[in-house]
Scaffold this active site. Structure first.
Site, PDB file in Angstrom:
ATOM      1  N   HIS A 131       0.833  -1.337  -0.052  1.00  0.00           N
ATOM      2  CA  HIS A 131      -0.006   0.013  -0.032  1.00  0.00           C
ATOM      3  C   HIS A 131       0.759   1.197  -0.270  1.00  0.00           C
ATOM      4  O   HIS A 131       1.981   1.191   0.682  1.00  0.00           O
ATOM      5  CB  HIS A 131      -0.974  -0.004   1.400  1.00  0.00           C
ATOM      6  CG  HIS A 131      -1.904   0.756   1.217  1.00  0.00           C
ATOM      7  ND1 HIS A 131      -2.222   2.353   1.443  1.00  0.00           N
ATOM      8  CD2 HIS A 131      -3.353   0.507   0.635  1.00  0.00           C
ATOM      9  CE1 HIS A 131      -3.069   2.975   1.163  1.00  0.00           C
ATOM     10  NE2 HIS A 131      -4.139   1.929   0.914  1.00  0.00           N
ATOM     11  N   ASP A 173      -8.050  -5.714   0.418  1.00  0.00           N
ATOM     12  CA  ASP A 173      -8.432  -6.390  -0.996  1.00  0.00           C
ATOM     13  C   ASP A 173      -7.928  -7.676  -0.881  1.00  0.00           C
ATOM     14  O   ASP A 173      -8.718  -8.597  -1.582  1.00  0.00           O
ATOM     15  CB  ASP A 173      -8.018  -5.705  -2.288  1.00  0.00           C
ATOM     16  CG  ASP A 173      -8.501  -4.447  -2.357  1.00  0.00           C
ATOM     17  OD1 ASP A 173      -9.640  -4.190  -2.194  1.00  0.00           O
ATOM     18  OD2 ASP A 173      -7.636  -3.463  -2.940  1.00  0.00           O
TER      19      ASP A 173
HETATM   20  N1  ACO Z   1       4.261  -7.347  -4.805  1.00  0.00           N
HETATM   21  C1  ACO Z   1       5.483  -7.455  -5.116  1.00  0.00           C
HETATM   22  N2  ACO Z   1       6.245  -6.410  -4.838  1.00  0.00           N
HETATM   23  C2  ACO Z   1       5.774  -5.123  -4.435  1.00  0.00           C
HETATM   24  C3  ACO Z   1       4.133  -5.151  -4.196  1.00  0.00           C
HETATM   25  C4  ACO Z   1       3.599  -6.385  -4.320  1.00  0.00           C
HETATM   26  N3  ACO Z   1       2.125  -6.470  -4.208  1.00  0.00           N
HETATM   27  N4  ACO Z   1       3.900  -3.742  -4.012  1.00  0.00           N
HETATM   28  C5  ACO Z   1       5.007  -3.234  -3.691  1.00  0.00           C
HETATM   29  N5  ACO Z   1       6.296  -3.915  -4.360  1.00  0.00           N
HETATM   30  C6  ACO Z   1       7.525  -3.636  -4.214  1.00  0.00           C
HETATM   31  C7  ACO Z   1       7.947  -2.504  -5.062  1.00  0.00           C
HETATM   32  O1  ACO Z   1       8.371  -3.469  -6.450  1.00  0.00           O
HETATM   33  C8  ACO Z   1       9.022  -1.981  -4.730  1.00  0.00           C
HETATM   34  O2  ACO Z   1      10.233  -2.942  -4.861  1.00  0.00           O
HETATM   35  P1  ACO Z   1      11.820  -2.015  -4.851  1.00  0.00           P
HETATM   36  O3  ACO Z   1      11.969  -1.022  -3.860  1.00  0.00           O
HETATM   37  O4  ACO Z   1      12.770  -3.345  -4.975  1.00  0.00           O
HETATM   38  O5  ACO Z   1      11.565  -1.384  -6.162  1.00  0.00           O
HETATM   39  C9  ACO Z   1       8.690  -1.630  -3.357  1.00  0.00           C
HETATM   40  O6  ACO Z   1       7.820  -2.879  -3.033  1.00  0.00           O
HETATM   41  C10 ACO Z   1       8.002  -0.343  -2.971  1.00  0.00           C
HETATM   42  O7  ACO Z   1       6.875  -0.456  -3.689  1.00  0.00           O
HETATM   43  P2  ACO Z   1       6.071   0.831  -4.618  1.00  0.00           P
HETATM   44  O8  ACO Z   1       5.790   0.353  -5.865  1.00  0.00           O
HETATM   45  O9  ACO Z   1       7.239   1.902  -4.683  1.00  0.00           O
HETATM   46  O10 ACO Z   1       5.000   1.161  -3.555  1.00  0.00           O
HETATM   47  P3  ACO Z   1       3.872   1.982  -3.895  1.00  0.00           P
HETATM   48  O11 ACO Z   1       3.508   2.876  -2.969  1.00  0.00           O
HETATM   49  O12 ACO Z   1       4.215   3.045  -5.044  1.00  0.00           O
HETATM   50  O13 ACO Z   1       2.767   1.096  -4.500  1.00  0.00           O
HETATM   51  C11 ACO Z   1       0.833  -0.124  -4.599  1.00  0.00           C
HETATM   52  C12 ACO Z   1       1.604   0.676  -3.735  1.00  0.00           C
HETATM   53  C13 ACO Z   1       0.474   0.089  -6.014  1.00  0.00           C
HETATM   54  C14 ACO Z   1      -0.500  -0.497  -3.959  1.00  0.00           C
HETATM   55  C15 ACO Z   1       1.762  -1.384  -4.614  1.00  0.00           C
HETATM   56  O14 ACO Z   1       1.917  -2.142  -3.470  1.00  0.00           O
HETATM   57  C16 ACO Z   1       0.696  -2.716  -5.339  1.00  0.00           C
HETATM   58  O15 ACO Z   1       0.883  -2.660  -6.883  1.00  0.00           O
HETATM   59  N6  ACO Z   1       0.295  -3.654  -4.939  1.00  0.00           N
HETATM   60  C17 ACO Z   1      -0.482  -4.750  -5.401  1.00  0.00           C
HETATM   61  C18 ACO Z   1      -1.893  -3.893  -5.865  1.00  0.00           C
HETATM   62  C19 ACO Z   1      -2.873  -3.819  -4.732  1.00  0.00           C
HETATM   63  O16 ACO Z   1      -2.976  -4.708  -4.002  1.00  0.00           O
HETATM   64  N7  ACO Z   1      -3.466  -2.665  -4.887  1.00  0.00           N
HETATM   65  C20 ACO Z   1      -4.472  -2.122  -3.707  1.00  0.00           C
HETATM   66  C21 ACO Z   1      -3.969  -1.097  -3.048  1.00  0.00           C
HETATM   67  S1  ACO Z   1      -5.285  -0.597  -1.657  1.00  0.00           S
HETATM   68  C22 ACO Z   1      -6.565  -0.050  -2.230  1.00  0.00           C
HETATM   69  O17 ACO Z   1      -6.784   0.429  -3.415  1.00  0.00           O
HETATM   70  C23 ACO Z   1      -7.862  -0.396  -1.609  1.00  0.00           C
END
Ligand code: ACO
Length: 436
Positions: free
Chosen positions: A313, A371
């Site tokens: 998140h 979710d």
């Molecule tokens: N699976 C694997 N790796 C992940 C995930 C994941 N679900 N989420 C984040 N990471 C990793 C990223 O690759 C990044 O790694 P790095 O530092 O090696 O490059 C690190 O964790 C930080 O992630 P960011 O993408 O910078 O985090 P951001 O805050 O931009 O993204 C997001 C948040 C979009 C929710 C992301 O975690 C994601 O795509 N999750 C899966 C989709 C999801 O479940 N979304 C629901 C959100 S809640 C809602 O809307 C109710």
């Protein structure tokens, strides 16, 4: 906004004059540096794609402390609201700032439950869609179309219009989602029944047919109500910011909410519960629990493009408090339906366990989000996977409206107009076509 005694000073290494920037204190949470005069005084913009450090507004509605895993609606912890209040009380709280007393609650419920019917002509509008259209495509269209059906409540600057538009949107979203579903499966629409609870009425419109009596199961109704409450607002997320930005042009509330629906559809936002269930189904089809190790390996490989959906998140760097509540509901619903041994649920539990112990997820503070569980609960209730995000939109509508109304009432509100750092071609001449 309370000004802080501390000021920030912006200095430049090329000797340009320094600039003093005011700082404001919130009631909780980080202070903000006011950069509104930055461009006028320095000729420079700030650069913050994704709004990682930018507060786009001041708000009194929802507060999140992502490190603590805390979520407050108008100061009340979500854990208390989820057990002590129902969704419509939560809606009242979000819209009006205080929880209703008994007569305010009864009055609000009456108003909402007596606006549940939609214009009959909307059925014909719905009929224009293909039956296999994604429910979010249909919902984006239906909500946008409300401005054509309820044009007596489209003036965003008129408080009475905003009030009635709010009631209409909250009341009619369940009807529209259920109609979109019934249309897909070719069943007759079920008209709302206003003496049921908000969630009970929704379940009936979804699952009843005109041929039989339908009595909603109270455990499932409570679960649905909790899904609504947990999704009701979440401060300045992508769809809420979209609603604010869209509404900032003075467009009507239905159009602004339709923009929020469109934004919510994306898999990184509201579409994650659908994506999460699809992910679980894929792992299940490939061999289930035995394949988790291989799947986690793929997730950790940055070149694979695979993410563990339902994890991570932007704000929560701790367990999402909504996920804890939804986990509880998940057990209750599966128990009620005798599905404790459901292979998908077992797979989800195992996946969660492994991910929570894995160094990759621990180091990045990636925890299950709401979710991860809401999809399992909805599937158990019998809601088809493509409808999950539409139900999220239904629940979030009140948050979008509360935020939109707050923005319109803010004397500092202006049309939203971000700036950019331009890195494209500088001015050049168009060559005749033969010379290009
Ligand atoms: N699976 C694997 N790796 C992940 C995930 C994941 N679900 N989420 C984040 N990471 C990793 C990223 O690759 C990044 O790694 P790095 O530092 O090696 O490059 C690190 O964790 C930080 O992630 P960011 O993408 O910078 O985090 P951001 O805050 O931009 O993204 C997001 C948040 C979009 C929710 C992301 O975690 C994601 O795509 N999750 C899966 C989709 C999801 O479940 N979304 C629901 C959100 S809640 C809602 O809307 C109710």
């Amino acid at each position: 906004m309370t000004p802080s005694e501390v000021k920030a000073t912006l200095a430049f290494s090329d000797g340009s004059p320094t600039m003093e920037l005011p700082i404001y204190k919130g009631s909780i949470g980080p202070d903000v540096i006011d950069i509104r005069k930055l461009y006028a005084q320095t000729g420079k913009f700030t650069y913050d794609p994704g709004f990682l450090s930018t507060a786009s507004c001041n708000s009194t509605i929802t507060y999140i402390d992502g490190d603590k895993g805390e979520l407050l609606y108008r100061g009340y912890p979500i854990e208390q609201l989820a057990v002590s209040c129902d969704y419509l009380e939560t809606c009242y709280l979000l819209l009006h700032g205080e929880l209703p007393n008994a007569s305010q609650k009864a009055d609000f419920e009456h108003r909402v439950m007596h606006h549940t019917m939609v214009h009959e002509q909307m059925q014909h509008f719905l009929r224009g869609f293909r039956r296999d259209a994604h429910p979010m495509a249909v919902m984006t269209g239906l909500v946008g179309a409300m401005s054509a059906f309820y044009h007596d409540s489209t003036d965003i600057n008129n408080p009475e219009h905003r009030e009635i538009a709010a009631i209409r949107l909250i009341a009619k979203m369940p009807t529209l989602v259920a109609m979109a579903y019934k249309y897909t499966i070719g069943q007759p629409y079920i008209y709302p029944k206003n003496d049921l609870s908000y969630a009970g009425n929704f379940m009936r419109m979804m699952f009843a047919t005109p041929c039989e009596d339908y009595h909603p199961n109270e455990v499932l109704v409570r679960a649905m109500d909790r899904i609504f409450t947990l999704h009701a607002d979440h401060e300045q997320n992508a769809s809420t910011s979209t609603v604010r930005l869209c509404g900032s042009s003075g467009t009507n509330p239905f159009a602004a909410i339709a923009a929020g629906v469109a934004c919510l559809w994306g898999p990184a936002h509201g579409g994650a519960n659908e994506a999460c269930l699809n992910m679980l189904a894929d792992i299940q089809n490939q061999g289930g629990v035995a394949k988790i190790g291989e799947f986690i390996k793929q997730v950790k490989d940055k070149n694979s493009g695979v993410k563990l959906m339902g994890f991570g998140h932007r704000v929560y760097k701790n367990y999402d408090p909504r996920a804890k509540l939804m986990r509880e509901t998940c057990h209750e619903v599966l128990g009620e339906l005798g599905l404790q041994n459901d292979p998908m649920f077992k797979l989800a539990m195992e996946l969660e366990k492994i991910a929570l112990e894995d160094e990759y997820f621990v180091a990045r503070k990636l925890y299950p989000n709401v979710d991860f569980y809401s999809g399992i609960v909805q599937r158990a209730i019998g809601i088809p996977v493509p409808l999950f995000t539409a139900i999220f939109a239904l629940a979030r509508t009140v948050g979008w409206i509360a935020q939109l109304n707050e923005m319109i009432g803010d004397p500092e509100y202006k049309i939203g107009r971000p700036r950019q750092l331009f890195v494209g071609a500088v001015s050049r001449d168009v060559k005749p076509i033969g010379q290009r």
